[in-house]
Enzyme design. Structure first.
Site: not given
Ligand code: BDR
Ligand code: CA
Length: 318
Positions: A242
Site C-alpha cells: 500500500h
Molecule cells: C493502510 O492501512 C494501514 O494498515 C497500512 O499501513 C496502509 O497505510 C492500508 O489500508
C-alpha cells in the site's frame, strides 16, 4: 548549499508497509526527508513513534527528526491493525533500539514550523490516518499555500479493509480526510483498489533476500509477515504494498496511471461513513481535487523496490 531534491515530510503509522515506503524514500536521490511525523493507526502512537525512530536508525538516518503525532482521530477511536502488522507494528522483526529521542515539538507543530521556515514548497507523504495534517491545516491555515503536494495512501474506488468499501487510513479519521480533500492542496491519492494489485510476489521477496546480508533479509521479512494476512485471509498471491505507492509515484510517476477526479469523503452514511466517493463521470460537476491512481505497473514497481533495497544495503555495508 541548496540541493535540487524534493523536500518531504513523511507522516506515517509504521506499520510494515510504512517501513518499506520509508526505505524507498530514503534510498531515492530525488527526495530530501526533513522529518518523520507519526500517527497511531496500525498500532498505538507509542509503538509507531518508537518504530519510526528504530527504523530510521536501522536505515542509517537517525539524524532525521521524529515527531509524535496524535494518539486518536479527531473523533472516536482508531481501528488498529495488529492482525496484519503484529503487536508492535513491525511484524516479528526485532530492530535495535535507536539512541535518538523524539523531537520536542508535536507533529502538527513541527509540520507548521518546517513549512513556514522553508523558502520552497514542501511535499507531504501521508501513509497513515490524516489527523496530524488536518490538525496542522486547521490550526495554521497559512501553511496551505506552502504545501507542494500531499501524496497519500488512502481511500478507495470500490473496496475496503475496515468496512465494505472503507479503507483504513481515510476511514479511520473521516473528518481529517474531509479537511484534506476540501482544503485546496494538490493531492495524489493511491487507494486500496490500486494498492491491492501492486503486489510483491514471494519470488520477489526471495530475490530481495538474495541481495545478501541481514539488511536485505529483514526487508524481505517485513514483506513476508505482511503477506501472511493477505494470503491466508484474502487469498492474495502477493503482498500488497500500500504505502510504497505514495512514495514510488514521487520517484517514478510513470509506474502509475493517474486521472483527475473530484473525490469527497462520506461523513454521514450508515454503511458508508469513511468511504471516499470518486466521481468518475463528473456527474456532480464538482471540480477535480485529486490526481487519482487508477492502476500501476507491478513489474516496474517491484524493480524500484529491489533497486532501493540494493542501494541502501550497499550504502550501509560500507
Ligand atoms: C493502510 O492501512 C494501514 O494498515 C497500512 O499501513 C496502509 O497505510 C492500508 O489500508
Ligand atoms: Ca500506513
Amino acid at each position: 548549499m541548496k540541493n535540487n531534491k524534493r523536500k518531504v515530510i513523511f507522516d506515517c503509522d509504521p506499520g510494515l508497509d510504512d517501513a518499506l515506503a520509508l526505505l524507498l524514500a530514503l534510498a531515492s536521490d530525488n527526495l530530501d526527508i526533513l522529518a518523520v511525523t507519526t500517527i497511531a493507526g496500525n498500532t498505538t502512537i507509542e509503538n509507531t513513534t518508537q518504530n519510526a525512530l528504530d527504523l530510521l536508525y536501522f536505515y542509517g538516518r537517525s539524524d532525521i527528526p521524529v515527531s509524535r503525532g496524535n494518539a486518536n482521530p479527531l473523533l472516536g477511536n482508531f481501528s488498529m491493525g495488529a492482525h496484519v502488522h503484529g503487536k508492535r507494528g513491525i511484524g516479528s522483526v526485532e530492530l535495535k533500539s535507536s539512541p535518538a529521542q523524539e523531537h520536542s515539538l508535536r507533529a502538527h507543530d513541527l509540520i507548521r514550523k518546517l513549512l513556514m521556515e522553508s523558502d520552497e514548497k514542501i511535499t507531504i507523504i501521508a501513509t497513515g490516518p490524516l489527523t496530524n495534517i488536518a490538525l496542522a491545516i486547521t490550526l495554521y491555515p497559512e501553511i496551505i499555500e506552502k504545501i507542494e503536494l500531499i501524496s497519500m495512501m488512502g481511500g478507495s474506488l470500490n473496496v475496503g479493509n475496515i468496512g465494505a468499501a472503507t479503507e483504513a487510513n481515510a476511514g479511520n479519521d473521516p473528518e481529517a480526510t474531509h479537511i484534506i480533500l476540501s482544503c485546496g492542496v494538490p493531492i495524489a491519492m493511491f487507494g486500496l483498489h490500486l494498492t491491492y494489485t501492486t503486489q510483491i510476489y514471494p519470488k520477489d521477496m526471495d530475490r530481495i533476500e538474495s541481495i545478501g546480508g541481514t539488511f536485505a533479509k529483514t526487508i524481505a521479512d517485513f514483506n513476508r509477515f505482511h503477506f501472511q494476512f493477505y494470503k491466508n485471509e484474502l487469498g492474495f498471491k502477493g503482498d500488497p504494498s500500500h504505502d510504497s505507492c505514495a512514495v514510488a509515484y514521487l520517484i517514478n510517476p510513470d509506474i502509475f496511471t493517474m486521472e483527475e477526479y473530484n473525490v469527497v469523503m462520506d461523513l454521514d452514511g450508515k454503511y458508508s461513513r469513511g468511504q471516499t466517493i470518486v466521481d468518475l463521470y463528473n456527474v456532480t460537476q464538482r471540480k477535480p481535487n485529486v490526481l487519482f491512481g487508477m492502476k500501476s505497473n507491478r513489474e516496474a514497481f517491484v524493480e524500484l523496490v529491489y533497486d532501493s533495497v540494493l542501494k541502501l544495503s550497499y550504502k550501509l555495508s560500507k
